[in-house]
Design a protein around this motif. Structure first.
Motif, PDB file in Angstrom:
ATOM      1  N   MET A   1     -92.169 -51.718 -19.328  1.00  0.00           N
ATOM      2  CA  MET A   1     -91.018 -51.116 -18.715  1.00  0.00           C
ATOM      3  C   MET A   1     -91.012 -49.639 -19.074  1.00  0.00           C
ATOM      4  SD  MET A   1     -87.415 -52.350 -17.709  1.00  0.00           S
ATOM      5  CE  MET A   1     -87.756 -53.953 -18.202  1.00  0.00           C
ATOM      6  N   ASP A   2     -90.642 -48.816 -18.105  1.00  0.00           N
ATOM      7  CA  ASP A   2     -90.565 -47.373 -18.275  1.00  0.00           C
ATOM      8  C   ASP A   2     -89.134 -46.904 -18.058  1.00  0.00           C
ATOM      9  OD1 ASP A   2     -93.353 -47.276 -18.589  1.00  0.00           O
ATOM     10  OD2 ASP A   2     -93.680 -47.018 -16.446  1.00  0.00           O
ATOM     11  N   ILE A   3     -88.905 -45.633 -18.298  1.00  0.00           N
ATOM     12  CA  ILE A   3     -87.611 -45.002 -18.068  1.00  0.00           C
ATOM     13  C   ILE A   3     -87.811 -43.894 -17.042  1.00  0.00           C
ATOM     14  CG2 ILE A   3     -85.774 -43.616 -19.116  1.00  0.00           C
ATOM     15  CD1 ILE A   3     -86.496 -45.023 -21.769  1.00  0.00           C
ATOM     16  N   TYR A   4     -86.846 -43.706 -16.153  1.00  0.00           N
ATOM     17  CA  TYR A   4     -86.927 -42.650 -15.147  1.00  0.00           C
ATOM     18  C   TYR A   4     -85.689 -41.769 -15.258  1.00  0.00           C
ATOM     19  CZ  TYR A   4     -89.317 -40.839 -11.082  1.00  0.00           C
ATOM     20  OH  TYR A   4     -90.055 -40.055 -10.229  1.00  0.00           O
ATOM     21  N   LEU A   5     -85.896 -40.460 -15.402  1.00  0.00           N
ATOM     22  CA  LEU A   5     -84.807 -39.481 -15.473  1.00  0.00           C
ATOM     23  C   LEU A   5     -84.825 -38.621 -14.220  1.00  0.00           C
ATOM     24  CD1 LEU A   5     -85.273 -38.258 -19.161  1.00  0.00           C
ATOM     25  CD2 LEU A   5     -83.740 -40.056 -18.321  1.00  0.00           C
ATOM     26  N   HIS A   6     -83.671 -38.469 -13.583  1.00  0.00           N
ATOM     27  CA  HIS A   6     -83.539 -37.650 -12.375  1.00  0.00           C
ATOM     28  C   HIS A   6     -82.699 -36.419 -12.689  1.00  0.00           C
ATOM     29  CE1 HIS A   6     -85.088 -40.760  -9.673  1.00  0.00           C
ATOM     30  NE2 HIS A   6     -84.515 -41.597 -10.509  1.00  0.00           N
ATOM     31  N   PHE A   7     -83.092 -35.299 -12.093  1.00  0.00           N
ATOM     32  CA  PHE A   7     -82.389 -34.042 -12.313  1.00  0.00           C
ATOM     33  C   PHE A   7     -82.145 -33.347 -10.985  1.00  0.00           C
ATOM     34  CE2 PHE A   7     -84.588 -34.953 -16.230  1.00  0.00           C
ATOM     35  CZ  PHE A   7     -83.632 -34.678 -17.189  1.00  0.00           C
ATOM     36  N   LYS A   8     -81.179 -32.459 -10.988  1.00  0.00           N
ATOM     37  CA  LYS A   8     -80.919 -31.643  -9.804  1.00  0.00           C
ATOM     38  C   LYS A   8     -81.550 -30.275 -10.039  1.00  0.00           C
ATOM     39  CE  LYS A   8     -77.520 -30.325  -6.484  1.00  0.00           C
ATOM     40  NZ  LYS A   8     -76.873 -31.166  -5.526  1.00  0.00           N
ATOM     41  N   ASN A  81     -78.425 -40.843 -13.238  1.00  0.00           N
ATOM     42  CA  ASN A  81     -79.680 -40.093 -13.312  1.00  0.00           C
ATOM     43  C   ASN A  81     -80.695 -40.729 -14.259  1.00  0.00           C
ATOM     44  OD1 ASN A  81     -77.894 -39.343 -15.384  1.00  0.00           O
ATOM     45  ND2 ASN A  81     -78.930 -37.406 -15.704  1.00  0.00           N
ATOM     46  N   VAL A  82     -80.380 -41.917 -14.760  1.00  0.00           N
ATOM     47  CA  VAL A  82     -81.312 -42.668 -15.596  1.00  0.00           C
ATOM     48  C   VAL A  82     -81.565 -44.001 -14.918  1.00  0.00           C
ATOM     49  CG1 VAL A  82     -81.669 -43.767 -17.843  1.00  0.00           C
ATOM     50  CG2 VAL A  82     -80.480 -41.577 -17.711  1.00  0.00           C
ATOM     51  N   VAL A  97     -88.453 -59.608  -7.555  1.00  0.00           N
ATOM     52  CA  VAL A  97     -87.608 -58.852  -8.480  1.00  0.00           C
ATOM     53  C   VAL A  97     -86.676 -57.919  -7.699  1.00  0.00           C
ATOM     54  CG1 VAL A  97     -87.644 -57.052 -10.259  1.00  0.00           C
ATOM     55  CG2 VAL A  97     -89.135 -59.054 -10.462  1.00  0.00           C
ATOM     56  N   PHE A  98     -87.225 -57.227  -6.699  1.00  0.00           N
ATOM     57  CA  PHE A  98     -86.423 -56.308  -5.890  1.00  0.00           C
ATOM     58  C   PHE A  98     -85.271 -57.057  -5.220  1.00  0.00           C
ATOM     59  CE2 PHE A  98     -85.342 -53.775  -2.188  1.00  0.00           C
ATOM     60  CZ  PHE A  98     -85.331 -52.489  -2.687  1.00  0.00           C
ATOM     61  N   GLN A  99     -85.587 -58.190  -4.564  1.00  0.00           N
ATOM     62  CA  GLN A  99     -84.561 -58.958  -3.853  1.00  0.00           C
ATOM     63  C   GLN A  99     -83.492 -59.495  -4.794  1.00  0.00           C
ATOM     64  OE1 GLN A  99     -84.040 -59.000  -0.632  1.00  0.00           O
ATOM     65  NE2 GLN A  99     -85.826 -57.677  -0.446  1.00  0.00           N
ATOM     66  N   LEU A 100     -83.904 -60.010  -5.955  1.00  0.00           N
ATOM     67  CA  LEU A 100     -82.935 -60.545  -6.908  1.00  0.00           C
ATOM     68  C   LEU A 100     -82.016 -59.453  -7.456  1.00  0.00           C
ATOM     69  CD1 LEU A 100     -85.183 -63.115  -8.808  1.00  0.00           C
ATOM     70  CD2 LEU A 100     -83.260 -63.637  -7.277  1.00  0.00           C
ATOM     71  N   LEU A 101     -82.582 -58.287  -7.748  1.00  0.00           N
ATOM     72  CA  LEU A 101     -81.754 -57.174  -8.227  1.00  0.00           C
ATOM     73  C   LEU A 101     -80.788 -56.699  -7.137  1.00  0.00           C
ATOM     74  CD1 LEU A 101     -84.396 -55.107 -10.217  1.00  0.00           C
ATOM     75  CD2 LEU A 101     -82.441 -56.342 -11.190  1.00  0.00           C
ATOM     76  N   ALA A 102     -81.231 -56.747  -5.871  1.00  0.00           N
ATOM     77  CA  ALA A 102     -80.426 -56.247  -4.758  1.00  0.00           C
ATOM     78  C   ALA A 102     -79.294 -57.200  -4.371  1.00  0.00           C
ATOM     79  CB  ALA A 102     -81.309 -55.978  -3.547  1.00  0.00           C
ATOM     80  N   GLU A 103     -79.434 -58.509  -4.702  1.00  0.00           N
ATOM     81  CA  GLU A 103     -78.365 -59.458  -4.390  1.00  0.00           C
ATOM     82  C   GLU A 103     -77.091 -59.003  -5.076  1.00  0.00           C
ATOM     83  OE1 GLU A 103     -79.214 -63.571  -5.275  1.00  0.00           O
ATOM     84  OE2 GLU A 103     -81.083 -63.479  -4.133  1.00  0.00           O
ATOM     85  N   LYS A 104     -76.052 -58.838  -4.302  1.00  0.00           N
ATOM     86  CA  LYS A 104     -74.761 -58.355  -4.802  1.00  0.00           C
ATOM     87  C   LYS A 104     -74.862 -56.938  -5.372  1.00  0.00           C
ATOM     88  CE  LYS A 104     -73.128 -62.988  -5.711  1.00  0.00           C
ATOM     89  NZ  LYS A 104     -72.694 -63.944  -6.711  1.00  0.00           N
ATOM     90  N   GLY A 105     -76.002 -56.276  -5.146  1.00  0.00           N
ATOM     91  CA  GLY A 105     -76.195 -54.893  -5.564  1.00  0.00           C
ATOM     92  C   GLY A 105     -76.334 -54.029  -4.319  1.00  0.00           C
ATOM     93  N   ALA A 106     -77.185 -53.013  -4.390  1.00  0.00           N
ATOM     94  CA  ALA A 106     -77.377 -52.113  -3.247  1.00  0.00           C
ATOM     95  C   ALA A 106     -78.809 -51.594  -3.223  1.00  0.00           C
ATOM     96  CB  ALA A 106     -76.417 -50.937  -3.336  1.00  0.00           C
ATOM     97  N   PRO A 126     -76.134 -55.506  -9.508  1.00  0.00           N
ATOM     98  CA  PRO A 126     -74.685 -55.742  -9.443  1.00  0.00           C
ATOM     99  C   PRO A 126     -73.893 -55.128 -10.593  1.00  0.00           C
ATOM    100  CG  PRO A 126     -75.888 -57.800  -9.160  1.00  0.00           C
ATOM    101  CD  PRO A 126     -76.881 -56.745  -9.514  1.00  0.00           C
ATOM    102  N   TYR A 127     -74.581 -54.699 -11.656  1.00  0.00           N
ATOM    103  CA  TYR A 127     -73.908 -54.117 -12.820  1.00  0.00           C
ATOM    104  C   TYR A 127     -73.983 -52.604 -12.846  1.00  0.00           C
ATOM    105  CZ  TYR A 127     -74.258 -58.994 -13.855  1.00  0.00           C
ATOM    106  OH  TYR A 127     -74.166 -60.353 -13.757  1.00  0.00           O
ATOM    107  N   GLY A 128     -74.507 -52.012 -11.760  1.00  0.00           N
ATOM    108  CA  GLY A 128     -74.567 -50.559 -11.647  1.00  0.00           C
ATOM    109  C   GLY A 128     -75.794 -49.929 -12.262  1.00  0.00           C
ATOM    110  N   VAL A 129     -76.776 -50.747 -12.692  1.00  0.00           N
ATOM    111  CA  VAL A 129     -78.009 -50.218 -13.281  1.00  0.00           C
ATOM    112  C   VAL A 129     -79.006 -49.903 -12.156  1.00  0.00           C
ATOM    113  CG1 VAL A 129     -79.958 -50.701 -14.814  1.00  0.00           C
ATOM    114  CG2 VAL A 129     -77.656 -51.511 -15.417  1.00  0.00           C
ATOM    115  N   ASN A 130     -79.561 -48.699 -12.178  1.00  0.00           N
ATOM    116  CA  ASN A 130     -80.560 -48.287 -11.197  1.00  0.00           C
ATOM    117  C   ASN A 130     -81.947 -48.729 -11.644  1.00  0.00           C
ATOM    118  OD1 ASN A 130     -78.791 -46.924  -9.390  1.00  0.00           O
ATOM    119  ND2 ASN A 130     -78.708 -45.227 -10.815  1.00  0.00           N
ATOM    120  N   TRP A 131     -82.716 -49.275 -10.698  1.00  0.00           N
ATOM    121  CA  TRP A 131     -84.068 -49.753 -10.956  1.00  0.00           C
ATOM    122  C   TRP A 131     -85.033 -49.150  -9.960  1.00  0.00           C
ATOM    123  CZ3 TRP A 131     -85.386 -53.180 -14.846  1.00  0.00           C
ATOM    124  CH2 TRP A 131     -84.324 -53.800 -15.495  1.00  0.00           C
TER     125      TRP A 131
END
Length: 136
Positions: A1-8, A81-82, A97-106, A126-131
């Motif tokens: 697993m990795d971490i992704y940081l987004h910046f403007k 941004n994380v 994994v994508f479909q399961l995370l997206a269920e009740k998510g976005a 569904p818990y607001g965590v970005n993947w």
């Protein structure tokens, strides 16, 4: 697993800062200007020097970094941004994994082939965590 940081528009500055703080090797950086030319999705001149993706090793963790220019990524809000990055081993695993995370998510970016990966997509669970889901 990795971490992704987004910046403007501050990714390059943040990378230099983290390299100094954590005494890392220089990050491998790809800018939006390095992307293959696409007539349907031209890169604005003002975005060419922004970081599309960078890999920075901090201890044993791969920290990926990018800018999130308007129109090229979901709107950036401090707090979203994380993201966690799941590197799948197969198409089936990435899709499941994508479909399961997206269920009740976005779905933020559909899971599809890109020029850098066999499959790549972004989803908010569904818990607001970005993947970010990758299959290289």
């Amino acid at each position: 697993m990795d971490i992704y940081l987004h910046f403007k528009n501050q990714a390059a500055e943040a990378i230099a800062f983290y390299e100094k703080v954590f005494k890392t090797e220089p990050a491998k950086i790809m800018t939006f200007g390095d992307m293959p030319h696409d007539d349907n999705h031209p890169v604005d001149e003002s975005m060419k020097d922004l970081v599309m993706n960078a890999n920075l090793k901090i201890n044993d963790t791969n920290v990926m970094v990018s800018d999130s220019p308007e129109g090229m990524a979901p709107p950036l809000i401090v707090g979203n941004n994380v993201a966690l990055v799941f590197n799948a081993a197969t198409v089936e695993e990435a899709s499941e994994v994508f479909q399961l995370l997206a269920e009740k998510g976005a779905v933020l970016l559909p899971l599809e082939k890109t020029f850098w990966a066999e499959l790549y997509g972004m989803v908010k669970d569904p818990y607001g965590v970005n993947w970010h889901i990758n299959l290289y």
